[in-house]
Design an enzyme around this catalytic site. Structure first.
Site, PDB file in Angstrom:
ATOM      1  N   ASP A 134      -1.498  -2.798  -7.067  1.00  0.00           N
ATOM      2  CA  ASP A 134      -2.540  -1.877  -6.613  1.00  0.00           C
ATOM      3  C   ASP A 134      -1.871  -0.710  -5.895  1.00  0.00           C
ATOM      4  O   ASP A 134      -1.234  -0.888  -4.859  1.00  0.00           O
ATOM      5  CB  ASP A 134      -3.513  -2.602  -5.676  1.00  0.00           C
ATOM      6  CG  ASP A 134      -4.721  -1.751  -5.291  1.00  0.00           C
ATOM      7  OD1 ASP A 134      -4.657  -0.521  -5.425  1.00  0.00           O
ATOM      8  OD2 ASP A 134      -5.727  -2.337  -4.846  1.00  0.00           O
ATOM      9  N   HIS A 146      -6.792  -0.582  -8.698  1.00  0.00           N
ATOM     10  CA  HIS A 146      -7.548  -0.741  -7.463  1.00  0.00           C
ATOM     11  C   HIS A 146      -9.003  -1.158  -7.698  1.00  0.00           C
ATOM     12  O   HIS A 146      -9.754  -1.309  -6.746  1.00  0.00           O
ATOM     13  CB  HIS A 146      -7.511   0.589  -6.692  1.00  0.00           C
ATOM     14  CG  HIS A 146      -8.067   0.524  -5.311  1.00  0.00           C
ATOM     15  ND1 HIS A 146      -7.633  -0.380  -4.366  1.00  0.00           N
ATOM     16  CD2 HIS A 146      -9.051   1.263  -4.712  1.00  0.00           C
ATOM     17  CE1 HIS A 146      -8.297  -0.200  -3.238  1.00  0.00           C
ATOM     18  NE2 HIS A 146      -9.175   0.790  -3.426  1.00  0.00           N
ATOM     19  N   SER A 197     -12.894  -1.773  -1.466  1.00  0.00           N
ATOM     20  CA  SER A 197     -12.057  -0.755  -0.853  1.00  0.00           C
ATOM     21  C   SER A 197     -12.554  -0.416   0.553  1.00  0.00           C
ATOM     22  O   SER A 197     -12.685  -1.301   1.394  1.00  0.00           O
ATOM     23  CB  SER A 197     -12.004   0.478  -1.760  1.00  0.00           C
ATOM     24  OG  SER A 197     -10.968   1.341  -1.407  1.00  0.00           O
TER      25      SER A 197
END
Length: 271
Positions: free
Chosen positions: A216, A244, A94
């Protein structure tokens, strides 16, 4: 300040190359427990906590330093310089994907290869660019964080994690969010969701693997495709996963993608 204490660095395995894993927002290095050990037979494997997360030294948190991702990139470079043996390969989930990009641009050649899991250079839609959120969506999210962080954490964790058939993963993510100091989490959320690193991507010259979940909420597939199109030496691997956090919900697929990518890189190969 001792970087090992500041970032709660943990190491395992050995090999001629070093894999450095960095977690995302609201998480800590424990999120890599299903992936990192798989590489320890061929690589020196390093996990750590971003300052403000996990068991990092909270006294080291400086609101001014960490008002942008640059502060975290500086820390990452210190970690790598301290622990890396041989070529360093960075794996960032991320927002840490962008932290790795910034670190490499600050010190070109630091990484022999770069792996981004669920990256997003900009979360806000902008003209033809689709980030997945309108500006008012992000403003609303940040307002909710400011007014009721714990409530946000418990309600959003299932949506972020996905895989409703495995509620224990959502519970783990929610617990991780709730362990984070709310004030630090609020600032990191603002820094994360308002960042725009699109121009930085085109400057990256490191061989890069982008691992994208097929579904996602936070970094939709269109964002993964964008990153692949902009980063010059990149490979896109879509894993069948809803959520995610494929490093938790689809760790085998992620490991397979990383191993195939690294095995094609002679300098990063561990023998």
């Amino acid at each position: 300040m001792n970087v090992h204490h500041r970032n709660n660095i943990r190491m395992q395995g050995s090999g001629p190359a070093t894999l450095v894993f960095a977690h995302g927002f609201g998480c800590d290095q424990n999120m890599w427990r299903l992936m990192a050990p798989r590489f320890a037979d061929r690589y020196k494997v390093v996990t750590f906590d971003l300052v403000g997360a996990g068991q990092s030294d909270l006294d080291a948190y400086d609101g001014a330093k960490y008002s942008s991702l640059e502060g975290y990139a500086d820390d990452l470079l210190e970690v790598v310089r301290d622990v890396a043996a041989g070529p360093a390969i960075f794996v960032g989930h991320s927002v840490s994907g962008m932290i790795g990009v910034l670190a490499e641009l600050k010190s070109p050649g630091t990484f022999a290869a770069n792996v981004m899991i669920g990256p997003s250079p900009c979360y806000i839609d902008d003209g033809d660019y689709v980030g997945g959120f309108a500006r008012e969506d992000i403003d609303s999210l940040l307002d909710t964080l400011d007014s009721n962080y714990l409530g946000w954490a418990s309600s959003m964790a299932p949506a972020i994690m996905g895989v409703p058939e495995r509620p224990e993963l959502s519970e783990e993510l929610s617990a991780s969010f709730c362990r984070t100091d709310p004030d630090i989490a609020k600032q990191f959320a603002r820094v994360t969701f308002l960042s725009d690193n699109r121009e930085d991507l085109a400057k990256l010259r490191t061989p890069t693997l982008i691992i994208q979940s097929s579904e996602d909420l936070i970094a939709p597939p269109v964002v993964g495709r964008y990153v692949h199109e902009v980063v010059p030496h990149s490979t896109l691997r879509v894993v069948e996963n809803v959520g995610h956090c494929p490093h938790l919900s689809a760790p085998d697929a992620c490991c397979d993608a990383i191993e195939a990518f690294l095995d094609a890189l002679p300098r990063a190969r561990a023998g």
